[in-house]
Design a protein around this motif. Structure first.
Motif, short mmCIF file in Angstrom:
data_model
loop_
_atom_site.label_atom_id
_atom_site.label_comp_id
_atom_site.label_asym_id
_atom_site.label_seq_id
_atom_site.Cartn_x
_atom_site.Cartn_y
_atom_site.Cartn_z
N LYS A 131 0.37 -7.99 -11.01
CA LYS A 131 1.46 -7.75 -10.05
C LYS A 131 1.85 -6.27 -10.05
CE LYS A 131 3.71 -12.26 -10.39
NZ LYS A 131 4.93 -12.95 -10.86
N ASP A 132 2.00 -5.71 -11.25
CA ASP A 132 2.37 -4.30 -11.35
C ASP A 132 1.29 -3.40 -10.73
OD1 ASP A 132 4.66 -5.06 -12.66
OD2 ASP A 132 3.92 -4.52 -14.67
N GLY A 133 0.04 -3.73 -10.98
CA GLY A 133 -1.07 -2.96 -10.42
C GLY A 133 -1.09 -3.02 -8.91
N PHE A 134 -0.81 -4.19 -8.35
CA PHE A 134 -0.78 -4.33 -6.91
C PHE A 134 0.35 -3.52 -6.31
CE2 PHE A 134 0.28 -6.57 -2.94
CZ PHE A 134 -0.94 -6.48 -2.31
N GLN A 135 1.54 -3.55 -6.93
CA GLN A 135 2.67 -2.76 -6.45
C GLN A 135 2.36 -1.26 -6.52
OE1 GLN A 135 5.37 -3.77 -4.88
NE2 GLN A 135 4.57 -5.84 -5.04
N LEU A 136 1.68 -0.85 -7.58
CA LEU A 136 1.29 0.56 -7.71
C LEU A 136 0.33 0.96 -6.59
CD1 LEU A 136 1.26 3.21 -9.31
CD2 LEU A 136 -0.61 2.25 -10.66
N ALA A 137 -0.65 0.10 -6.32
CA ALA A 137 -1.61 0.39 -5.25
C ALA A 137 -0.91 0.54 -3.90
CB ALA A 137 -2.67 -0.71 -5.19
N ILE A 138 0.05 -0.32 -3.62
CA ILE A 138 0.81 -0.24 -2.37
C ILE A 138 1.60 1.07 -2.30
CG2 ILE A 138 2.70 -1.29 -1.04
CD1 ILE A 138 0.08 -2.87 -0.91
N SER A 139 2.20 1.47 -3.43
CA SER A 139 3.02 2.69 -3.42
C SER A 139 2.17 3.95 -3.26
CB SER A 139 3.87 2.77 -4.69
OG SER A 139 3.06 3.03 -5.82
N LEU A 140 0.88 3.87 -3.58
CA LEU A 140 0.01 5.04 -3.48
C LEU A 140 -0.56 5.26 -2.08
CD1 LEU A 140 -2.03 4.79 -6.79
CD2 LEU A 140 -0.18 6.35 -6.25
N ILE A 141 -0.48 4.27 -1.24
CA ILE A 141 -1.09 4.36 0.09
C ILE A 141 -0.63 5.60 0.87
CG2 ILE A 141 -1.23 3.25 2.37
CD1 ILE A 141 -1.59 0.59 0.86
N PRO A 142 0.67 5.91 0.93
CA PRO A 142 1.07 7.11 1.70
C PRO A 142 0.44 8.40 1.17
CG PRO A 142 2.99 5.77 1.19
CD PRO A 142 1.84 5.18 0.44
N TYR A 143 0.33 8.53 -0.14
CA TYR A 143 -0.27 9.74 -0.73
C TYR A 143 -1.76 9.83 -0.37
CZ TYR A 143 3.99 9.81 -3.50
OH TYR A 143 5.30 9.85 -3.90
N LEU A 144 -2.45 8.71 -0.46
CA LEU A 144 -3.88 8.69 -0.15
C LEU A 144 -4.13 8.97 1.33
CD1 LEU A 144 -5.00 5.68 -2.35
CD2 LEU A 144 -5.40 8.10 -2.77
N VAL A 145 -3.32 8.39 2.20
CA VAL A 145 -3.46 8.63 3.64
C VAL A 145 -3.22 10.11 3.95
CG1 VAL A 145 -2.45 8.16 5.91
CG2 VAL A 145 -2.96 6.28 4.36
N GLY A 146 -2.18 10.68 3.34
CA GLY A 146 -1.90 12.10 3.55
C GLY A 146 -3.06 12.98 3.12
N MET A 147 -3.65 12.67 1.97
CA MET A 147 -4.77 13.46 1.48
C MET A 147 -5.98 13.31 2.39
SD MET A 147 -6.78 13.28 -2.14
CE MET A 147 -7.61 11.76 -1.72
N MET A 148 -6.26 12.09 2.85
CA MET A 148 -7.42 11.87 3.72
C MET A 148 -7.25 12.58 5.06
SD MET A 148 -9.30 10.33 1.70
CE MET A 148 -10.69 9.68 2.57
N VAL A 149 -6.03 12.59 5.60
CA VAL A 149 -5.77 13.29 6.85
C VAL A 149 -5.98 14.79 6.67
CG1 VAL A 149 -3.95 13.94 8.49
CG2 VAL A 149 -4.25 11.54 7.84
N ALA A 150 -5.49 15.33 5.55
CA ALA A 150 -5.65 16.77 5.29
C ALA A 150 -7.13 17.14 5.17
CB ALA A 150 -4.90 17.16 4.02
N ILE A 151 -7.90 16.32 4.51
CA ILE A 151 -9.34 16.57 4.37
C ILE A 151 -10.02 16.53 5.73
CG2 ILE A 151 -11.51 15.61 3.47
CD1 ILE A 151 -9.83 14.60 1.07
N SER A 152 -9.67 15.54 6.52
CA SER A 152 -10.28 15.41 7.85
C SER A 152 -9.94 16.60 8.74
CB SER A 152 -9.80 14.11 8.53
OG SER A 152 -10.22 13.00 7.78
N VAL A 153 -8.71 17.05 8.69
CA VAL A 153 -8.30 18.21 9.49
C VAL A 153 -9.05 19.45 9.04
CG1 VAL A 153 -6.35 19.76 9.98
CG2 VAL A 153 -6.04 17.29 10.14
#
Length: 177
Positions: free
Chosen positions: A39-61
């Motif tokens: 459960k804790d791992g799943f919550q952590l994965a959900i909380s990381l999504i905005p950071y990962l999306v931001g990084m992927m967008v920056a790389i793509s740009v």
């Protein structure tokens, strides 16, 4: 089967059995702890999504804007001067950003030049000598809620630069260019 293969085959089940025996001896509810950790791992994965999306967008740009190609063209004369194949430069820049992107580049380099070529050996060594620094900082600092990562970023990128330089030097010494 060699003894190393046998040890490799049994190490994970042995570790699992050891943990379960320890939990039984200490009367710790192992399954409940496992579920709580999941459960804790799943919550952590959900909380990381905005950071990962931001990084992927920056790389793509960065890549789509042509900045990567501009940077590579600017350093190409220097690479030729010191005897480093220009084909390897994109890997050195992408590896700290994206492991999957770097792996795709290595696959392309090995397909084009061969695994036993200087470029293939250099790419493989560089992959093992560097890390996905920006990804690691994004995930771990995001998970811990740390906002300032300036010094860690500098040290991580410096370590990546040292890994790239060491890869070039060692592969050149061992295999020649």
């Amino acid at each position: 089967m060699s003894w190393m293969s046998t040890v490799s085959l049994w190490i994970l089940p042995s570790l699992l059995l050891t943990v379960l025996l320890y939990a039984a001896i200490k009367k710790i509810p192992a399954y409940d702890c496992f579920v709580e950790g999941g459960k804790d791992g799943f919550q952590l994965a959900i909380s990381l999504i905005p950071y990962l999306v931001g990084m992927m967008v920056a790389i793509s740009v960065f890549r789509a804007s042509g900045a990567m190609e501009l940077l590579l063209e600017a350093i190409k004369p220097f690479l030729i001067l010191i005897g480093v194949p220009a084909e390897i430069a994109p890997l050195a820049f992408i590896r700290p950003i994206s492991g999957a992107g770097a792996l795709g580049m290595i696959s392309d380099l090995i397909s084009e030049h061969g695994p036993d070529s200087f470029i293939g050996r250099l790419a493989s060594t560089m992959q093992g000598s560097t890390d996905t620094t920006l990804y690691v900082l994004t995930v771990y600092f995001g998970a811990a809620g740390i906002k300032y990562m300036g010094d860690a970023l500098k040290v991580g990128l410096l370590a990546d630069a040292a890994g790239v330089a060491a890869s070039i030097i060692i592969v050149t010494i061992v295999f020649g260019s």
